[in-house]
Enzyme design. Structure first.
Site, PDB file in Angstrom:
ATOM      1  N   CYS A 320       0.657  -1.403  -0.250  1.00  0.00           N
ATOM      2  CA  CYS A 320       0.480   0.105  -0.014  1.00  0.00           C
ATOM      3  C   CYS A 320       0.807   1.063  -0.204  1.00  0.00           C
ATOM      4  CB  CYS A 320      -0.571   0.161   1.454  1.00  0.00           C
ATOM      5  SG  CYS A 320      -1.913   1.409   1.525  1.00  0.00           S
ATOM      6  N   GLU A 409      -4.454  -4.424  -4.845  1.00  0.00           N
ATOM      7  CA  GLU A 409      -5.760  -3.923  -5.363  1.00  0.00           C
ATOM      8  C   GLU A 409      -5.652  -2.887  -6.019  1.00  0.00           C
ATOM      9  OE1 GLU A 409      -8.760  -5.676  -6.302  1.00  0.00           O
ATOM     10  OE2 GLU A 409      -6.900  -7.576  -6.069  1.00  0.00           O
ATOM     11  N   ARG A 419     -12.393   0.329  -5.629  1.00  0.00           N
ATOM     12  CA  ARG A 419     -12.104   0.169  -4.824  1.00  0.00           C
ATOM     13  C   ARG A 419     -12.133   1.149  -4.002  1.00  0.00           C
ATOM     14  NH1 ARG A 419      -7.347  -0.829  -0.844  1.00  0.00           N
ATOM     15  NH2 ARG A 419      -8.611  -2.369   0.864  1.00  0.00           N
TER      16      ARG A 419
HETATM   17  P1  IMP Z   1      -1.044  -7.074   4.142  1.00  0.00           P
HETATM   18  O1  IMP Z   1      -1.505  -8.147   4.878  1.00  0.00           O
HETATM   19  O2  IMP Z   1      -0.044  -6.511   4.478  1.00  0.00           O
HETATM   20  O3  IMP Z   1      -0.106  -7.474   2.298  1.00  0.00           O
HETATM   21  O4  IMP Z   1      -2.785  -6.070   3.660  1.00  0.00           O
HETATM   22  C1  IMP Z   1      -3.242  -7.007   3.254  1.00  0.00           C
HETATM   23  C2  IMP Z   1      -3.779  -5.512   3.076  1.00  0.00           C
HETATM   24  O5  IMP Z   1      -4.283  -3.946   1.900  1.00  0.00           O
HETATM   25  C3  IMP Z   1      -5.557  -5.806   2.241  1.00  0.00           C
HETATM   26  O6  IMP Z   1      -6.499  -6.853   2.599  1.00  0.00           O
HETATM   27  C4  IMP Z   1      -6.298  -4.910   1.828  1.00  0.00           C
HETATM   28  O7  IMP Z   1      -6.720  -4.187   3.203  1.00  0.00           O
HETATM   29  C5  IMP Z   1      -5.066  -3.261   1.929  1.00  0.00           C
HETATM   30  N1  IMP Z   1      -4.588  -3.137   0.124  1.00  0.00           N
HETATM   31  C6  IMP Z   1      -4.757  -4.440  -0.718  1.00  0.00           C
HETATM   32  N2  IMP Z   1      -4.572  -3.678  -2.133  1.00  0.00           N
HETATM   33  C7  IMP Z   1      -4.100  -2.685  -1.812  1.00  0.00           C
HETATM   34  C8  IMP Z   1      -3.262  -1.494  -2.676  1.00  0.00           C
HETATM   35  O8  IMP Z   1      -2.680  -1.006  -3.590  1.00  0.00           O
HETATM   36  N3  IMP Z   1      -3.354  -0.088  -1.910  1.00  0.00           N
HETATM   37  C9  IMP Z   1      -3.638  -0.309  -0.332  1.00  0.00           C
HETATM   38  N4  IMP Z   1      -4.062  -1.271   0.144  1.00  0.00           N
HETATM   39  C10 IMP Z   1      -3.940  -2.383  -0.782  1.00  0.00           C
END
Ligand code: IMP
Length: 501
Positions: A320, A409, A419
């Protein structure tokens, strides 16, 4: 004048748990990780839908498809199939999970009798399966003409261009079973006839599934698997606040057990409208989570709008870049602590317990324990699950290391503009996520077992054997930057690096 918070917002890494008294009964095998997924009147009724482990997989193209959903449900967790695809494709994925019969496998390797030994070997190298179905049209559900396993050929003695029809075990020599066969019956047939593979066929002799000898044992290895009343695996599905009038009915019809509005920022009129639509049409029968929020106001808004659970987190995801591009967000730990407090107050006031999901930013296994101690009921993970065999992306060798692809995403690759939509135009105006690689980590089952063993051990150190007890009893401390240094190994030279510096 704008409001300024006096405290900085903090991340999981800035906290530690303090141990509590560990009694004799406090051992990892006795720890229950059951977690409520949807709201209920705690103390007056059972939660209608609980997870057996507090982990759900992120609503992302590179994480949650039907293969991931089956693998995670087997372990007791839940996947939310990604919504950034057509309504029909998402509903098909949900349907595939609901139609998945434990131990019954749709054939992944299929050829016609005209294919050659070279084709068999190429297929095996590509997907690793040694049982090939020979069907009329090389489809997984075509008319069954034979099967090929490694017992049917000897690479050193046969020419690569021998046609499959010359060495396959033909249909008339195969023992098969009809569609209505139960797993137990299939296993008895396998046992009685000393088979490795039992093809299940319909009345027109079309192949439906294979049952493999090893799968029956595997099925017994999953005592926590998350199943509905009809013994089907449970699955969630992502929706957005744009096309819900079409998407929600299709997903409900396909059998989705729970929905979740997937949005980077959930304190909005669009989420309320989406929940209103679901409540008007289905009452409380269709469960829907909402989010994401990072404060008390956001939580209360969604709880009052009727959300079944509320997801917390803005900007903490590994892929993100929202905080960099837009300057909004909040440290995940601070956000979670404030929302969990609001959830408890809301429960005191109304008697309704609305579960909270901590979404994004889990890097270490112990961050899961910290999140639970801070009040999360379960956690949503993207990067964590993207590393496993079961994620939808290919495994690649880059610079001598196996990796899997993982993209946000909000990246241009996913093009999931809904989103990030604030009611404006129908496209992605700028990126909020990156396209990346993560280190390949093996099977979901092995990794989840290891992770949860760590969670359970820490819970025992804290003297608790359930998540509600951890939420109540945990004692947490903020750590200083120098104590973080103290927390790793320090002032020693690792034997593995001695002489290499
Ligand atoms: P991770 O487990 O730290 O990889 O975070 C996953 C979470 O990041 C997802 O469940 C979403 O809430 C968020 N997320 C997914 N895609 C994006 C993006 O492109 N930008 C910002 N947040 C995202």
């Amino acid at each position: 004048m704008a409001y300024f918070y006096s405290e900085p917002s903090r991340t999981f890494n800035e906290y530690l748990l303090l141990p509590g008294y560990t009694g004799e009964d406090c051992v990892p095998d006795r720890v229950s990780l059951v977690a409520p997924l949807v709201k209920y009147r705690r103390g007056q009724e059972e939660c209608p839908f609980s997870l057996n482990i507090p982990m759900v997989s992120a609503i992302m193209q590179s994480v949650s498809n039907d293969t991931m959903a089956v693998a995670l449900a087997k372990e007791g967790g839940l996947s939310f199939i990604y919504g950034s695809q057509s309504v029909e494709d998402e509903a098909d994925m949900v349907r595939r999970v609901k139609n998945h019969k434990a131990g019954f496998v749709v054939s992944a390797s299929n050829l016609t009798p005209d294919a050659t030994l070279a084709d068999v070997l190429a297929l095996k190298a590509r997907n690793g399966f040694s049982t090939v179905a020979v069907t009329e049209d090389a489809s997984p559900n075509g008319k069954l003409l034979g099967i090929v396993t490694s017992r049917d050929y000897r690479v050193t003695r046969m020419s690569p261009d021998v046609p499959v029809r010359d060495f396959m075990t033909p249909r008339d020599k195969l023992i098969t079973a009809p569609a209505e066969t139960s797993l137990k019956e299939a296993n008895d047939i396998i046992w009685d006839h000393k088979l490795n593979t039992l093809p299940i066929v319909d009345q027109d002799d079309h192949l439906l599934y294979f049952v493999f000898r090893k799968d029956y044992a595997e099925h017994k290895e999953h005592p926590l698997s998350l199943q509905d009343e009809q013994k089907r695996y449970m699955v969630g599905a992502g929706i957005n606040s744009r096309d819900y009038e079409r998407r929600v009915p299709a997903l409900v019809e396909a059998g989705a057990d729970v929905l979740c509005i997937d949005s980077s920022e959930g304190h909005s009129v669009w989420q309320k409208k989406t929940i209103d639509f679901i409540r008007e049409r289905y009452g409380d029968r269709v469960k829907v989570g909402a989010g994401n929020v990072v404060d008390r106001e956001g939580f209360l808004f969604l709880a009052e709008a009727g959300a079944d659970f509320v997801k917390v987190g803005i900007g903490g995801g590994s892929i993100c870049i929202t905080r960099e591009t837009k300057g909004i967000g909040r440290g995940q730990a601070t956000a979670l602590i404030e929302v969990a407090k609001a959830r408890d107050e809301y429960f005191e006031k109304t008697g309704v317990y609305v579960p909270v999901c901590s979404d994004g930013g889990i890097v270490q296994d112990h961050h899961i324990t910290l999140a639970l101690a801070m009040g999360a009921d379960f956690v949503m993970l993207g990067r964590y699950f993207a590393r496993f065999d079961e994620s939808p992306t290919p495994k690649l060798m880059i610079n001598g290391q196996y990796v899997k692809e993982y993209w946000g995403e909000g990246s241009n690759r996913a093009r999931n503009w809904q989103r990030y939509d604030l009611g404006g135009k129908d496209n992605l105006a700028f990126e909020e996520g990156v396209d990346s690689y993560v280190t390949y980590a093996g099977s979901l089952q092995d990794n989840v077992a290891k992770t949860l063993y760590k969670v359970k051990s820490t819970m025992c150190n804290c003297g608790v054997t359930s998540i509600p007890a951890l939420q109540k009893e945990a004692r947490l401390t903020v750590v200083s930057s120098t104590s973080i240094v103290e927390g790793g190994y320090h002032d020693v030279t690792l034997r593995a690096t001695m002489g290499k510096e």
